[in-house]
Structures are given as structure tokens and as C-alpha cells.
Write a protein that holds these residues in place. Structure first.
Motif, PDB file in Angstrom:
ATOM      1  N   PRO A 128       0.841  -1.215   0.000  1.00  0.00           N
ATOM      2  CA  PRO A 128       0.000   0.000   0.000  1.00  0.00           C
ATOM      3  C   PRO A 128       0.851   1.230   0.000  1.00  0.00           C
ATOM      4  O   PRO A 128       1.958   1.239   0.530  1.00  0.00           O
TER       5      PRO A 128
ATOM      6  N   GLN B 195       2.760  -7.326   7.090  1.00  0.00           N
ATOM      7  CA  GLN B 195       1.949  -7.472   5.887  1.00  0.00           C
ATOM      8  C   GLN B 195       1.081  -8.712   5.996  1.00  0.00           C
ATOM      9  O   GLN B 195       1.582  -9.812   6.268  1.00  0.00           O
TER      10      GLN B 195
ATOM     11  N   ASN C 126      -2.161 -11.016   4.144  1.00  0.00           N
ATOM     12  CA  ASN C 126      -2.716 -11.311   2.827  1.00  0.00           C
ATOM     13  C   ASN C 126      -3.857 -12.300   2.986  1.00  0.00           C
ATOM     14  O   ASN C 126      -3.686 -13.377   3.585  1.00  0.00           O
TER      15      ASN C 126
ATOM     16  N   THR D 247      -7.921 -11.513   8.054  1.00  0.00           N
ATOM     17  CA  THR D 247      -8.175 -10.412   8.982  1.00  0.00           C
ATOM     18  C   THR D 247      -7.712 -10.870  10.359  1.00  0.00           C
ATOM     19  O   THR D 247      -8.343 -11.750  10.969  1.00  0.00           O
TER      20      THR D 247
ATOM     21  N   LYS E 243      -5.846  -2.562  11.196  1.00  0.00           N
ATOM     22  CA  LYS E 243      -6.419  -3.009   9.935  1.00  0.00           C
ATOM     23  C   LYS E 243      -7.223  -1.881   9.279  1.00  0.00           C
ATOM     24  O   LYS E 243      -7.206  -1.681   8.050  1.00  0.00           O
TER      25      LYS E 243
ATOM     26  N   ALA F  79      -4.914   0.444   7.682  1.00  0.00           N
ATOM     27  CA  ALA F  79      -4.308  -0.150   6.486  1.00  0.00           C
ATOM     28  C   ALA F  79      -5.290  -0.199   5.325  1.00  0.00           C
ATOM     29  O   ALA F  79      -4.881  -0.186   4.158  1.00  0.00           O
ATOM     30  N   ASP F  80      -6.611  -0.263   5.620  1.00  0.00           N
ATOM     31  CA  ASP F  80      -7.612  -0.336   4.554  1.00  0.00           C
ATOM     32  C   ASP F  80      -7.808   0.999   3.848  1.00  0.00           C
ATOM     33  O   ASP F  80      -8.409   1.047   2.777  1.00  0.00           O
TER      34      ASP F  80
ATOM     35  N   TYR G  83      -7.883   1.831  -0.144  1.00  0.00           N
ATOM     36  CA  TYR G  83      -8.345   0.684  -0.912  1.00  0.00           C
ATOM     37  C   TYR G  83      -9.860   0.727  -1.029  1.00  0.00           C
ATOM     38  O   TYR G  83     -10.554   1.193  -0.117  1.00  0.00           O
TER      39      TYR G  83
ATOM     40  N   ARG H  48      -2.516  -6.073   2.793  1.00  0.00           N
ATOM     41  CA  ARG H  48      -2.566  -4.896   3.649  1.00  0.00           C
ATOM     42  C   ARG H  48      -1.304  -4.883   4.515  1.00  0.00           C
ATOM     43  O   ARG H  48      -0.783  -5.930   4.894  1.00  0.00           O
ATOM     44  N   THR H  49      -0.831  -3.688   4.810  1.00  0.00           N
ATOM     45  CA  THR H  49       0.360  -3.540   5.651  1.00  0.00           C
ATOM     46  C   THR H  49      -0.038  -2.817   6.925  1.00  0.00           C
ATOM     47  O   THR H  49      -0.480  -1.665   6.876  1.00  0.00           O
TER      48      THR H  49
END
Length: 1341
Positions: A57, A306, A308, A311, A341, A344-345, A348, A357-358
Motif C-alpha cells: 500500500p 503485511q 494477505n 483479517t 487493519k 491499512a484499509d 483501498y 494490507r500492511t
């Protein structure tokens, strides 16, 4: 690690609550919207930049701004409703910012103001929306409101437009000059209107400068198109433009249909199959394998985790302390994980769930971090892969020096100390006198074996040695070759983990300025030496006198003030007969002239020199010997000098003996009664000297020796009676010339030479004149001691010598003389004469122009020349032998006299020069068809329009000739035109072409005349005018031009009165007329049939054409020429003339343009028609008989449905006797087929989720005529496209002889059919057909 901070700007939330509060910041809204009425009550704007598809991201995302309309409170209206066609509301001048805010601030139903949320984001370049200016208009709105002002402005614009279109409509046939005048006229009027419109500042009609420029250029382009009658396919453009709004064409059912709507792709290609593969989650700590550091300016760093396809519900990290090796477990709870989270979202799309997500987890402690465990929301452990993240202390560095004051040539002695994880890379710079000397990068390693710096993956316990901190040092020792300030600065330091600290930023400079910079002052070493005294040359100083020691400092200006005073040490050894002690001295030298004084005899030696900081150098010579010579003195003896003839004293000789240092200077004084005292100084180089004193005039003289000086001592006064003596002088007779230089004399002029006589008078003087080896002797007796010798005039030039041979006074003692003087007599007298110009002393020049007359002079400058002309005599002075005088009058110029320092003579053969003026040019008419009307106005015979005519001109003067004349044309139709034309003629005769392009009156005015010698002069040339009339050409055209007369050849029922075709003709001009008509029989004879008609007495004429002379086919009748009573004839251009045609037709025919018999719905059926349009086509389609009227020779219709099409007959418009038409029966049959269809998944969209290795059946169902060929694709699923078009991953083609086809698929993607083809027709989805180079409808054969 670079210490620059990055601010992560997060995007604005996209939830509904944020949308409700997005319009609280009204000033920002007002810059985008001019008024509240411009917001649509149901629309919103969402500005969101595109995001990269990279799995990592972005650190910063663009700002998202949401716009919502302002909602007015219930029951209130914002102004009066306006129609869409009305003018926009005039902007009102607001009383202040608050007023605008209150007027447009949106409120909720409860009356509370909504607050806007503006997220910080990166600065981007944006063009702000221009808002209407609030400046008041030039006309107050209280007088005329804004809409009325706009109505007046637009009305005036349309008035100008109507005027412009009128000029365009009446400009047909204008000349290029007329069109140019109209073009400039309207360009200026448009510009003036636009400037006035801008100056009035009418609301909503205020433009910027660049908008005004673009609008004006558009008007200029339109003016050029209109006024120059530039061809423009307006009809074609309007037709193409209309198809954007109404694109319909005739079908076989004789109705208009839209071709794009005939084929419904959704009914032909139906259904989709979507296959999804279930993913597996993962987590990685420090995916980029970076290292981090902490210091006083960076107290917290974020470690990336990171994730992938998962959640996380909880994350567990291990921290290994770098100093104590203790292990700390860090648990990230579910609440913290959700918060990370959520952050990080940002950036997006909500539908994007597959992109990694990182999570950025902040830490503030040093240590080695490892990912221990990740639990997702299903309480299962996620597959993890850990890259250890090292958080260490940021590297630091300092610099120091053992001594800050150095001398040139010393070593710098600077030390650098670095603390951190080795090895280090240090970059430091060196500046000398504020100039960048170098930037050096140095690698510093510890003496021990360094631990490996790569990240070690150890599942049990990591290796810690590569993260241990150390302090290392290294020295910088370099020679300081240049004096001044040397500044060493640490720019950056990088440790073994690639953590970099840059010390150029303000934060680190403020904290560590004293540690990262070190200044060293380098002082220049002083240098000194003796000059003017060395081992071979001693220094002589007078006794009891002191002088400054002769020292010289090398470049003292390079020593700064801080280095002074200098300390000088030297020794002195006195000059004695025995041994003496050496004396030592120390002296502070304050500047370059402050040196010690010396005077004693002895030896001086320089010991040392030093400044406040550095020891200097003593250069050679460094020793000096000082000597004190004795004072000067003299002794002398006197001897008298007597005349041998008379025995009288005539002078004295003094013999000197000197003591001291030669050379010696003796000063004595001569005193004579009645004359005064005369001082005399004599210099003697040796220790002995002799002085002879002789006086020319008789008398009593007193001599006194005043002083003596030598090379060391200044003159010493020695006046005394012993040094004084007297003498009575009676010199012998003598004579000498008073003039000491060579005597200059003129030829044939007397010469006077002055001679001075000495002795006791009277005197007898003998002298000689010598020239060319001849001597002339002369004697004279005089009582005057100042004698003037008169030399007679000489006729020979050159050098003459006057010699005094002897003189005798009253003592009767003759004295032989050797005095002589040279007399230079000029060999010739100065002369003057006129030079010639081109071999003549006669010049012709332009009238009123100054003429330079050359004068040749001989002799010595300067010359004085008198010249006489008709005005009188004038004197000139010249310094150039090739001189010139300015002559501004015509006539004879004569040289009267010339002289330099001697009188001269004038050359009688060249003493005159004549000046004459060149004749001015003249213009004459040499044309027999011109008659004079008086006052230089002439009339030329009239001509017909288009007939070539010329005007003959004659010139007198000097070619080439240059004339300018004006043509004033007053055409019968159109405006008066003026044109100015220049013309150059190389001979005495010329011909100009008359303007015969338009009929009317023409006036030619010749207003300027010049030739090769003279420019145009109004005083000497009067305008000449020639007038001529141009008759209009007659014209003839068919009254019904372009009409086609026709009949069927096979028809015999033609009335008797129809045996001839009466074709009416309209003529213009002066009757009677004569016509020449050409009848071309197409397909029968290449040469036209010529018919001549004479004596047409009116302007209307009906010409009869016999039908019997016409065969089957087309016959074209054209008028070739027409001639009127004036004799003017017009040859009509056959390309531009509109003829009439006579069509003798056979029955019409219809032929298909395509040989195929099978078509698809949406195809065009085209037929070629032969005969005379319009045509009536009779056909049967879809079970009904129909009739179509066609005005061209092509019948084309689109097939809108499947059915059989049959053409049964065709009829054209050729009229025959009784009003009948030619008709032919036909039987042409075509079949129109429907498109095939295909359904995938029974025409529905099915979604199937499978695991890797599973399969799904793809069922294809067809309609149409087998066999079938179809193409289907597999593309990305919509959830993976992130808002962009789905990418086609795979394309396959297959065929089927049945109506059902079953295939299997196991790859993820969206499957859909893109093309189908049966035996007759084919269809491809839009976009694919263009790529394949096919049409969407294609017949299969």
C-alpha cells in the motif's frame, strides 16, 4: 537512515456519516460554485485519484473530497425559480464573507449546521474554478439591471452579425482588394466590440485577457472564411452532425429505423459463468527487510506487518533486548489489530479484499523484533513468515582537533568518532576559506572481525552480534598547504544496517553543531630578507646618521591582523681593530614598514622572524656590512689664463684635490657687478679634478666656492674668505649666431640672420655663404654688438651654410672663428590646382547636392587657398595635400592664390572647375488612343471587360525609373476600390496593363516619379491622371439552367407540337445579340454540333431544338459565346456554365450491386438504376407489395427483419407524350436471414466457488442454421479489477453441428461468449469485431 519524516496522509472515510457532514466548509464550496442554484439537489461529486495495483500500500494517498448539495430549511426558497432558458442569475455583491456563509450553509432537519471533514493530503496542482467577479459594472445595476444589459449586448451583437452576413452575401465577384478591405473591416469591428464588452463589465460577460484573445481569433477566422468566399462543405458537415442526434435510415418496410438498434447483442449472446477459487491467508513481518533506529529526534518507528487474504484477531511479537538479551512478548489485541487493519484499509476500495494490507505497528524500544504468532477471526493460526526487524540506536558522530591554530605545512590532526553498529560509512566535507574543496566518503571498520550484517532467520533464538553498538575513531592527517580557515564538517553517517543520519538538516545541526563541525585557522609563515646589501655590496651610512634597516617581508598582505606584531631577532658585531662582543637585539615589527634603525659601522645578521602563531623563515641575503666613510673636503690651486695677442686675462683654471667618497659635487657662485650672482654646480668622478672658468663678456668677476658633497654626505657649506677670489676679465673679440637651430627659408625670399659680437667695438666681421661647392665671401663693419646679416634671395633650393670666419675689435687682434649655421631653402614653392573627376574638370551632379571638388596641393601643411565662384572669394585652410571643397551652386570655381609657410603659385592650366546639375526625370504618355482633357488629365478609349489593354509611357532622365500610381476603380456593381502600385522601368519606354477585371470607370493617377539619380520630389513633379471606361460583358444563360428535357425513344404517341423543344434563354447587354450554341451528342460523336444565331433584338429569346435530330442517349446543350452591339464578346466557360440536357431514354433498368442472394438482418440491399431520376421501384417484402420513390440512381435499403425480398418493377421520370412514364417489369429475389443466438448457463449469470482442482460444466445452447462456430473468453473477476476494465486472460474458439455443446472448466474467471456464427450470419460482441477486423454482421458461405 535518512532523518526526513514522511507524513502518511489517509483518505477521507467513505461511510454515510462523513457524507452528511461534507459541506460544512462553505468558503471552499463557494470557490467551486458561483451560487446555490448551481447545485443539483440530487447529485454529488466524488473526487478520488486512482491507486496503483502494487501489493504494497502507498505511504500516502490523495485526499478525497465529497460534495453534497445544501439543503434549505423546510418552507424556504432561495430566490425566485428560473426557467432553464433564462439568463443565469446576476451575481450579487455580498456584504461580507459571513453573509455568504449564512446564505449557503447547509443545515439538517433539526436546524444544526453540518460540519465538514477535510483530511490532510498531499499538495497537488489544481486549477481553481473561476468565480464571477464582484466588481461593479460600468453601468450601475440601479439604472439598468444585469439581464437587461446582457440582452442589449447580445442584441447589438446580432445586429453586427446581420450586417456582416449582408456584406458576405453582396461580396460575390469582388476583387481580392475588396475582400481584404472587408476582412480587415470586420476584424477591427469585432475587436472593438469585444473590447467594449469587456470594458462595460456586464455581469456574466466578464472575460479574462486570454479568453478575449481566443474569442477574437475565432471571429477573425470566421471573417476570413466569409469575406474571401472560402469553400466549406457546410452541408456535409451539418448532415454528419445531425446523425449524432438523428441517425435513422429507410428500411425495406419503407420506415425509418436506427441501424444500431436492429441487432440486439443481449439477445444474441446470453449468459455468464463466474468461477471463484477460495484463497489462503498469510502474514509477514518486515517484508521489505528494513532496519530501524531511534535517537533524540526519532523516538518512535513503525514496524510493518503485511497480511494477505486474512483479517487478524491477535498478533504476537517477540522483542530481544540488545543489551541484556532479555526476551519480551508483545501481544497486539483484537481491538488494536482492528484499529491497525482499519488504518491499512484506507486507500483501498471496499470491494478490494484480495490486495495485501500492511499494518504499521509503532515501537519505541530498541531490540530485535520477531513475528511469533498470528490468529485470524476464525481463531486459526495464519501461515507466517518472519523477517527479523532490528531497531537500534541511530549512528552518531563527532569531530575534534588537537589544536585549532596551525601553520602552513603542518598536519591537520583532526579525529572523527562514530558510535553505532559497524561498519560505518562516513561522509565529511572540507572547506578552505569558505570554498568547497572536497567531499570525502570514508569506510570505518572495527579491528575485530565484524559480525555478518544480513538478517538471520533462526526459529529458536536469533543471533544478536550483528546488532551490537560500538564506538570507532579515525584520524585525518593532511598537510595544510594553504593559509586561511579550514572547516571540517560531518555530512552524514551510515551504520552497518544502512541506517543513515544526515547532519545537514536543521534538527541535527542545532543539536550537534559543536560536535559535527571543526574549524582550524591556518596561519602563513612570515618570510624576511635583506635587500640592497649583501656580502659583495656593503652599506655606507654617514656618521651620526640612522637609517631603517633595509628589510623586505614576502607578501605581508597575506598576514592577517591577528598575526601581528612580528618578532624580529638580529645580531650586531661592531667594527673594531680587536675582538668585540656580539650584540643581540629583538624588535616587535608592527607593520611592513616598522623596521629597526641602524647607523653604527659593523656587521648585522638576521637571526629569526616569527608571528604570534608561527615561526618564520630568514631568506638570503641575511647579513649586511655597514661602513661610515669620512666627510668630504677639498684643496685647490688657481692659475690665470691670458690672451696671447693682447696679454689680457681672459679666465681662470682651478685644480682640486678631494677627500671623501666620489663622485663629488662642487657648487660655486659667480658675482658680476650690475648682473647679479649666478650659481654653478660641477661634478667630479675622481679624487682630483680641474675646472676652467672663461667669461665671454668683459668685467670684474668675483668667485666663491659655496659647498661640497659626495656619494654619502649631503652638500657641506664651506663658504669662507679663503675660498673666495676675484679677476678682471677682458676677453678677445668673438662672434656667434644668436639662433642655435637650422634656419628655414623660402625660395626667392630674403633671409635675415642675427649675430652677437663680443669684445670692444667697433668690429670687423668676415663670413662666407657656401652652397654646392661654391663660396661667397662677405665682410662688414659695425659698432653695434647685435648685428643682422642680410642674405640675398636664393634661386636654388637645398642646404646653404653661413660660416663666420673671423672677427677683429678695437685691439686690432683678429680672432679666427668656426661658427656656422645651416640654412635650408625649400627646393620649390607651394602649388595648388584642381584635380579631375573621371578625367574631367567638369562634373554633373544632382540638383541641390553638395559636390566635392578635389584640390591638389604641394608644399608643407597647412595651406591657405582662396577660391572664387559666383558668390565671391572664400578662403580655405587645408592640412591634406589631397583636399576637397564643397560646391553647392552650379557655375565656375577658380583658385585665386595659395600659400603655406611660403607664398605659392597657382597652376593656370588647372585653376578652374565647372559644376552643372543633372536634369530631373520627366513622364510622358506615348499612346495614340489617349486624348488630353486639360490640366494633366487624359482620357483613354473605352474597352470591353476582359480585353487586354495597355498604356504606353515615355520617360526622360536616367534609367531605371521608379513610379507609383493609384488605380481608382468604380465598378458598376460593388464598392469603390483603391490600389497603389509601384513600378520600376529599366528603359525610356514602358507599358502598363489596364485594369479590365470589372466593368466601370477607372482613374489612373501617377503621383510619384523617380529615376536612378533623383528621388521623388513633389515640388518638381505634378500628378498625371488617365481615365478609362470598361464596358460590361454581355451574358447569356438558359432560363431553366440545369433542366433535363427527356422522353422515351420507344414511345410513338408524341403530339405534333412536341416535335421541337423550346428552350428559353435570358441575355444581358446592349442588343442586338449573336449567340453560338453547342449541342453535344454523348456516345454518338466526340465533336459537338455548332449552331449560330444572329440578330437577337431583345434580352429574352426562345430557341427551338428539333427532336428529330436527337438519337437515343443524353444530349447536352451549352451556350459557347455571346456578343452584343458594342462588340464585346463573352466566351462562356464550359466548366462553370449550367447547360440543359435532353435525355432520350430507353425503358429504365435496375441491377443488384451485390451478386449474393442471402443476407442478414441489418445488411444493406443496394441496386443500381439506369434511366432518368426520380425512379419508382415496385417490390414485395414480408408478404406485402410496396412502392419506393428514389431521386438518385441508387436504390439502397436496410433489412430490418427476416423475410424474402422481390423486386417486381421499376419506372423512371422520363415524360412521354400524354404524360406517361417509362416502366420495366423485373423479378429479382433476395432472402434475409435472422442472426443465430447462443446461451451460456441457460442465459443467466451463475457464480460457482470451487477449490483448486475442481471443475464446472459450461453449457452452450444455439439457435440458427447449423453448423455453428463460437468464441468465448475467460477474464478477470470483477472483484479483482479494482474499478478498471476486466483483463481478458484467455480466448478460445469451438464449433458444433448440434444445438447444444457442453465443455468443462477449472480455472478462475468469468466465462462469456463473444461471437457466434452459423451457416449464413455471424455476430461478434462490440470491441471484439474491431480487434478482429470483422463486421458485426457477416455472411457465412
Amino acid at each position: 537512515m535518512d532523518q526526513a519524516k514522511t507524513i502518511n496522509t489517509q483518505p477521507a472515510p467513505r461511510d454515510g456519516g462523513t457524507r452528511d457532514t461534507a459541506f460544512g466548509f462553505l468558503p471552499f464550496i463557494e470557490t467551486l460554485q458561483p451560487s446555490a442554484s448551481s447545485f443539483h439537489p440530487t447529485t454529488s461529486r466524488h473526487l478520488q485519484p486512482s491507486r496503483s495495483a502494487d501489493t504494497t500500500p502507498p505511504l500516502a494517498s490523495h485526499t478525497q473530497v465529497y460534495f453534497h448539495p445544501a439543503r434549505l430549511p423546510h418552507g424556504k426558497m432561495n430566490g425566485t425559480p428560473r426557467l432553464r432558458s433564462a439568463f443565469p442569475e446576476t451575481p450579487k455583491t455580498q456584504p461580507g464573507f459571513g453573509a455568504r456563509h449564512n446564505a449557503f450553509t447547509p443545515t439538517s432537519s433539526s436546524g444544526r449546521k453540518r460540519q465538514s471533514i477535510i483530511r490532510p493530503g498531499p499538495i497537488v496542482n489544481a486549477t481553481p474554478v473561476q468565480t464571477p467577479s464582484n466588481r461593479p459594472s460600468l453601468i450601475p445595476e440601479t439604472l439598468i439591471d444585469g439581464p437587461t444589459q446582457r440582452l442589449y449586448a447580445v442584441s447589438f451583437y446580432f445586429l453586427l452579425l446581420a450586417w456582416k452576413l449582408w456584406d458576405y452575401a453582396t461580396s460575390s465577384g469582388y476583387s481580392q482588394i475588396d475582400s481584404t478591405f472587408l476582412f480587415f473591416k470586420w476584424s477591427v469591428l469585432d475587436g472593438v466590440y469585444l473590447i467594449a464588452l469587456t470594458g462595460l463589465q456586464i455581469p456574466w460577460l466578464e472575460w479574462s485577457f486570454w479568453t478575449w484573445i481566443l474569442v477574437w481569433f475565432a471571429h477573425v477566422a470566421a471573417d476570413g472564411w466569409l469575406m474571401y468566399n472560402i469553400g466549406f462543405p457546410l452541408a456535409s458537415i451539418l448532415l454528419s452532425f445531425s446523425k449524432l442526434f438523428y441517425d435513422r435510415e429507410l428500411s425495406l418496410s419503407d420506415t425509418r429505423v436506427n441501424a444500431g438498434h436492429l441487432v440486439d447483442g443481449s439477445g444474441i449472446l446470453q449468459g455468464k459463468q463466474i468461477i471463484n477459487l477460495l484463497p489462503e491467508g498469510s502474514a509477514i513481518l518486515n517484508p521489505g527487510q528494513f532496519s530501524y533506529c531511534l535517537d533524540d529526534t526519532t523516538r518512535t518507528v513503525a514496524i510493518p506487518v503485511q497480511i494477505n487474504q486474512t483479517t487478524p484477531d491477535s498478533i504476537e511479537l517477540l522483542r530481544y533486548d540488545l543489551d541484556t538479551d532479555e526476551v519480551e512478548t508483545i501481544l497486539i489485541t483484537a481491538k488494536q489489530a482492528r484499529k491497525l487493519k482499519k488504518e491499512a484499509d484506507k486507500g483501498y476500495d471496499k470491494t478490494d479484499t484480495k490486495s495485501p494490507r500492511t499494518l504499521q505497528y509503532p515501537v519505541s524500544k530498541k531490540g530485535l523484533y520477531r513475528l511469533q504468532k498470528v490468529i485470524d477471526q476464525s481463531k486459526l493460526e495464519v501461515r507466517r513468515r518472519s523477517n527479523d526487524a532490528a531497531v537500534v540506536a541511530c549512528p552518531s558522530a563527532s569531530i575534534s582537533a588537537s589544536q585549532v591554530d596551525k601553520c602552513t605545512g603542518d598536519l591537520s590532526g583532526v579525529s572523527l568518532h562514530i558510535t553505532g553498529v559497524p561498519p560505518f560509512r562516513v561522509q565529511y566535507s572540507k572547506r578552505v576559506n569558505h570554498n568547497q574543496a572536497s567531499s570525502i566518503t570514508q569506510t570505518v571498520q572495527s579491528g575485530e572481525q565484524d559480525e555478518p550484517t544480513q538478517i538471520v532467520l533462526d526459529p529458536k533464538r536469533p543471533h544478536m552480534g550483528w546488532t551490537q553498538s560500538k564506538t570507532l575513531s579515525f584520524d585525518i592527517n593532511e598537510s595544510l598547504a594553504q593559509n586561511g580557515t579550514w572547516m571540517y564538517s560531518i555530512e552524514e553517517v551510515t551504520d552497518g544496517l544502512q541506517n543513515k543520519v544526515v547532519f545537514d538538516d536543521k534538527v541535527h545541526r542545532k543539536v550537534q553543531h559543536a560536535k559535527t563541525m571543526q574549524a582550524i585557522s591556518v596561519h602563513k609563515r612570515p618570510k624576511i630578507r635583506l635587500f640592497g646589501c649583501d656580502a659583495e655590496k656593503y652599506l655606507r651610512i654617514a656618521r651620526e646618521e640612522m637609517i631603517s634597516m633595509p628589510l623586505q617581508l614576502t607578501a605581508p598582505g597575506q598576514l592577517p591582523a591577528s598575526d601581528w606584531p612580528l618578532k624580529l631577532r638580529y645580531t650586531f658585531a661592531p667594527q673594531t681593530d680587536g675582538i668585540s662582543a656580539i650584540e643581540e637585539y629583538t624588535r616587535e615589527v608592527k607593520d611592513e614598514k616598522d623596521f629597526p634603525f641602524i647607523g653604527k659601522a659593523g656587521r648585522y645578521d638576521l637571526a629569526s622572524i616569527e608571528s604570534r602563531f608561527c615561526a618564520g623563515e630568514v631568506n638570503e641575503p641575511s647579513s649586511c656590512l655597514v661602513y661610515n666613510p669620512p666627510r668630504p673636503a677639498l684643496n685647490y690651486q688657481i692659475e690665470e689664463i691670458f690672451d696671447k695677442c693682447a696679454g689680457r686675462p681672459i679666465g681662470t683654471i682651478l685644480n682640486f684635490d678631494f677627500t671623501g667618497s666620489p663622485p663629488f659635487k662642487v657648487r660655486y657662485e659667480v658675482v658680476k657687478a650690475g648682473v647679479g650672482t649666478t650659481p654653478v654646480v660641477k661634478e667630479f668622478d675622481g679624487m682630483r679634478g680641474q675646472l676652467e672658468i672663461r667669461e665671454r663678456s668683459a668685467g670684474r668677476y668675483k668667485y666663491q666656492i659655496a659647498s661640497i658633497g659626495d656619494d654619502v654626505y649631503s652638500p657641506i657649506n664651506i663658504r669662507s674668505p679663503e675660498n673666495t677670489f676675484e679677476q678682471n676679465i677682458r676677453p678677445p673679440a668673438e662672434a656667434y649666431f644668436e639662433q642655435q637651430q637650422t634656419i628655414k627659408a623660402c625660395l626667392n625670399s630674403p633671409i635675415a640672420v642675427g649675430v652677437k659680437l663680443l669684445g670692444e667695438g667697433p668690429w670687423d666681421l668676415d663670413y662666407e655663404l657656401i652652397h654646392s661647392g661654391k663660396r661667397q665671401k662677405f665682410s662688414t663693419h659695425t659698432d653695434n654688438e647685435n648685428l643682422v646679416i642680410e642674405v640675398p634671395p636664393q634661386t636654388d633650393g637645398g642646404k646653404h651654410t653661413l660660416v663666420l670666419t673671423g672677427v677683429q675689435d678695437s685691439s686690432h687682434c683678429r680672432t679666427a672663428l668656426k661658427e656656422e649655421r645651416h640654412i635650408e631653402i625649400r627646393p620649390e614653392q607651394p602649388r595648388a590646382s584642381f584635380g579631375d573627376i573621371n578625367g574631367k574638370r567638369l562634373v554633373q551632379a544632382l540638383e541641390g547636392k553638395n559636390v566635392k571638388l578635389p584640390i591638389k596641393l604641394k608644399g608643407l601643411a597647412p595651406w591657405t587657398v582662396n577660391v572664387q565662384n559666383q558668390k565671391g572669394e572664400k578662403e580655405y585652410t587645408f592640412r591634406d595635400p589631397n583636399a576637397e571643397i564643397a560646391a553647392d551652386l552650379a557655375g565656375l570655381y577658380q583658385i585665386v592664390s595659395v600659400a603655406d609657410s611660403c607664398p605659392g603659385i597657382v597652376d593656370v592650366k588647372a585653376d578652374k572647375f565647372e559644376v552643372a546639375w543633372i536634369k530631373r526625370p520627366e513622364l510622358h504618355l506615348r499612346d495614340p488612343t489617349v486624348s488630353e482633357q486639360g490640366n494633366r488629365v487624359f482620357r483613354k478609349e473605352a474597352v470591353c471587360q476582359g480585353d487586354e489593354d495597355t498604356l504606353g509611357l515615355g520617360f526622360s532622365g536616367h534609367s531605371p525609373y521608379h513610379i507609383k500610381y493609384q488605380i481608382r476603380g468604380e465598378p458598376i456593381k460593388g464598392q469603390t476600390a483603391l490600389s497603389n502600385k509601384p513600378l520600376s522601368i529599366a528603359s525610356d519606354n514602358a507599358v502598363i496593363n489596364m485594369d479590365i477585371s470589372k466593368a466601370g470607370q477607372y482613374t489612373y493617377t501617377f503621383n510619384e516619379l523617380a529615376d536612378d539619380r533623383y528621388a521623388h520630389d513633389r515640388k518638381h513633379f505634378a500628378p498625371l491622371t488617365v481615365k478609362q471606361e470598361v464596358y460590361a460583358l454581355p451574358s447569356a444563360q438558359f432560363t431553366n439552367a440545369g433542366k433535363t428535357y427527356g422522353y422515351c425513344k420507344d414511345e410513338s404517341e408524341i403530339p405534333a407540337e412536341g416535335e421541337y423543344e423550346n428552350i428559353p434563354i435570358t441575355l444581358t447587354g446592349i442588343p442586338p445579340f449573336s449567340l453560338e450554341i453547342a449541342v453535344r451528342h454523348h456516345g454518338q460523336s466526340p465533336k459537338p454540333e455548332m449552331v449560330r444565331v444572329r440578330e437577337i433584338l431583345s434580352n429574352s429569346y426562345s430557341w427551338t431544338l428539333s427532336r428529330a435530330s436527337l438519337g437515343l442517349g443524353l444530349h447536352t446543350v451549352q451556350i459557347r459565346a455571346v456578343k452584343d452591339a458594342r462588340g464585346c464578346e463573352t466566351l462562356i466557360d464550359q466548366n462553370s456554365a449550367s447547360p440543359v440536357r435532353v435525355q432520350v431514354s430507353a425503358p429504365p433498368r435496375i441491377v443488384p450491386l451485390d451478386s449474393r442472394t442471402d443476407y442478414c438482418v441489418g445488411d444493406h440491399l443496394a441496386f443500381s438504376l439506369s434511366g432518368q431520376a426520380p425512379f419508382d421501384i415496385f417490390y414485395r417484402f414480408h408478404g406485402k407489395d410496396r412502392k419506393a420513390r428514389v431521386n438518385s440512381h441508387e436504390f439502397k435499403r436496410i433489412a430490418e427483419q427476416a423475410s424474402e425480398f422481390v423486386v417486381t418493377g421499376v419506372q423512371d421520370s422520363v415524360a412521354v407524350g400524354g404524360g406517361g412514364k417509362c416502366k420495366a417489369k423485373q423479378d429479382i429475389r433476395k432472402m434475409v436471414h435472422p442472426f443465430p443466438t447462443v446461451r451460456l448457463s441457460h442465459g443467466k449469470t451463475l457464480t460457482t466457488d470451487i477449490h483448486e482442482g475442481g471443475e464446472v460444466e459450461l453449457v452452450f445452447e444455439f439457435t440458427g442454421t447449423p453448423p455453428f462456430e463460437f468464441t468465448y473468453t475467460r477474464s478477470e473477476n470483477a472483484k479483482n479489477t479494482k474499478g478498471r476494465p476486466a483483463k481478458v486472460l484467455e480466448t478460445k474458439s469451438d464449433s458444433s453441428g448440434e444445438f447444444v455443446k457442453v465443455l468443462r472448466a477449472s480455472d478462475e474467471g468469468t466465462y462469456e461468449v463473444v461471437s457466434i456464427k452459423d451457416r449464413y450470419c455471424a455476430y461478434a460482441a462490440p470491441g471484439l469485431a474491431k480487434a478482429d477486423g470483422q463486421k458485426s454482421q457477416k455472411l457465412l458461405t
